[in-house]
Design an enzyme around this catalytic site. Sequence first.
Site, PDB file in Angstrom:
ATOM      1  N   ASP A  18       0.777  -1.252   0.000  1.00 18.34           N
ATOM      2  CA  ASP A  18       0.000   0.000   0.000  1.00 18.34           C
ATOM      3  C   ASP A  18       0.810   1.305   0.000  1.00 18.34           C
ATOM      4  O   ASP A  18       0.487   2.244   0.745  1.00 18.34           O
ATOM      5  CB  ASP A  18      -0.970   0.017   1.202  1.00 18.34           C
ATOM      6  CG  ASP A  18      -2.004  -1.106   1.154  1.00 18.34           C
ATOM      7  OD1 ASP A  18      -1.852  -2.018   0.318  1.00 18.34           O
ATOM      8  OD2 ASP A  18      -2.952  -1.080   1.951  1.00 18.34           O
ATOM      9  N   LYS A 104      -7.118  -4.611  -3.114  1.00 15.20           N
ATOM     10  CA  LYS A 104      -7.905  -5.173  -2.003  1.00 15.20           C
ATOM     11  C   LYS A 104      -8.920  -4.168  -1.477  1.00 15.20           C
ATOM     12  O   LYS A 104      -8.792  -2.973  -1.732  1.00 15.20           O
ATOM     13  CB  LYS A 104      -6.984  -5.671  -0.893  1.00 15.20           C
ATOM     14  CG  LYS A 104      -6.094  -4.592  -0.319  1.00 15.20           C
ATOM     15  CD  LYS A 104      -5.135  -5.158   0.695  1.00 15.20           C
ATOM     16  CE  LYS A 104      -4.226  -4.096   1.237  1.00 15.20           C
ATOM     17  NZ  LYS A 104      -4.926  -2.983   1.904  1.00 15.20           N
ATOM     18  N   CYS A 143      -2.140  -2.354   7.593  1.00 19.01           N
ATOM     19  CA  CYS A 143      -2.046  -3.314   6.493  1.00 19.01           C
ATOM     20  C   CYS A 143      -0.756  -4.127   6.518  1.00 19.01           C
ATOM     21  O   CYS A 143      -0.764  -5.298   6.138  1.00 19.01           O
ATOM     22  CB  CYS A 143      -2.274  -2.608   5.169  1.00 19.01           C
ATOM     23  SG  CYS A 143      -4.015  -2.129   5.025  1.00 19.01           S
TER      24      CYS A 143
HETATM   25  C1  VGL Z   1      -4.676   1.165   5.649  1.00 14.98           C
HETATM   26  C2  VGL Z   1      -6.091   2.307   7.054  1.00 14.98           C
HETATM   27  C3  VGL Z   1      -7.116   2.182   6.150  1.00 14.98           C
HETATM   28  C4  VGL Z   1      -3.313   0.627   5.377  1.00 14.98           C
HETATM   29  C5  VGL Z   1      -5.702   1.025   4.743  1.00 14.98           C
HETATM   30  O1  VGL Z   1      -2.953   0.434   4.197  1.00 14.98           O
HETATM   31  O2  VGL Z   1      -2.557   0.376   6.356  1.00 14.98           O
HETATM   32  N1  VGL Z   1      -4.873   1.791   6.806  1.00 14.98           N
HETATM   33  N2  VGL Z   1      -6.909   1.549   4.995  1.00 14.98           N
END
Ligand code: VGL
Length: 197
Positions: A18, A104, A143
Site C-alpha cells: 500500500d 484489495k 495493512c
Molecule cells: C490502511 C487504514 C485504512 C493501510 C488502509 O494500508 O494500512 N490503513 N486503509
Amino acid sequence: MNAKQYIPRTGDALFVVDVQNDFLPGGRLAVPDGDAVVPVLNNYIEVFSKSGLSVFASRDWHPKDHCSFREQGGLWPPHCIAASEGAGFARDLHLPPTAQVISKATSKEMDNYSAFEVDDLAGQLRDMKINRLFIGGLATDYCVLNTVRDALAYGFTVVLLGDAIRSVNVHPDDGLKAEEQMIRLGATRITLQQVTE
Ligand code: VGL
Ligand code: ZN
C-alpha cells in the site's frame, strides 16, 4: 549465524504494502513520514529485480462509499478510491513493469487490511514456489501488520523490512507494538544492509 541468510535467493519475493499517494504526506490518510519508505523500497526493488525475483505490490482500492469511511460509520476519511490519483502508487516508487499488483478492499461491504484475503494469494505464492516474503510499506500498524500476520499463519517465512515501514499511530506507540507483535509471531526484522552485504 549465516551472515548471508537475508540475501534474496530463489523462493523469495518482495511484497510492497500500500505505498499509495493517499498514505503519503499531503494525502487523504497521510501516514507520518510515509514518503520515507519510498527510496528505501526502491533499493529493495532493485535488489529483487536484478536477481530475477518476484515483486508484489498491494493497493487499497476502495469504492467511493466504502464501509471503512467515516460517512459509512467507519474509522477513516475517504482514501484510495479506485482509479483516483490518491489510489495511485507513489510516483517515485520504481515498481518494475512485471510487478504483480493486488487490489484489495474493492467492495463496499468489506475491508481488507491483509492482501491474503483476496485472490488466493497464498495459493498463488505456493504455485510460484515462493516460501519467504520480504514485507515493507504502509502502514505498519494496519495493512503491514495484517499482511505479515496472515503470511505467517499460512506458513510463509517473513522478513520485515524495518527501515521501509511507517505507522499511523492513532495511539503513539501503535507502530512499535505492531512491530513487537510481528516479531513475536515469528517475523525477523532486517534493514537494507542485510540484503546487500
Ligand atoms: C490502511 C487504514 C485504512 C493501510 C488502509 O494500508 O494500512 N490503513 N486503509
Ligand atoms: Zn483503506
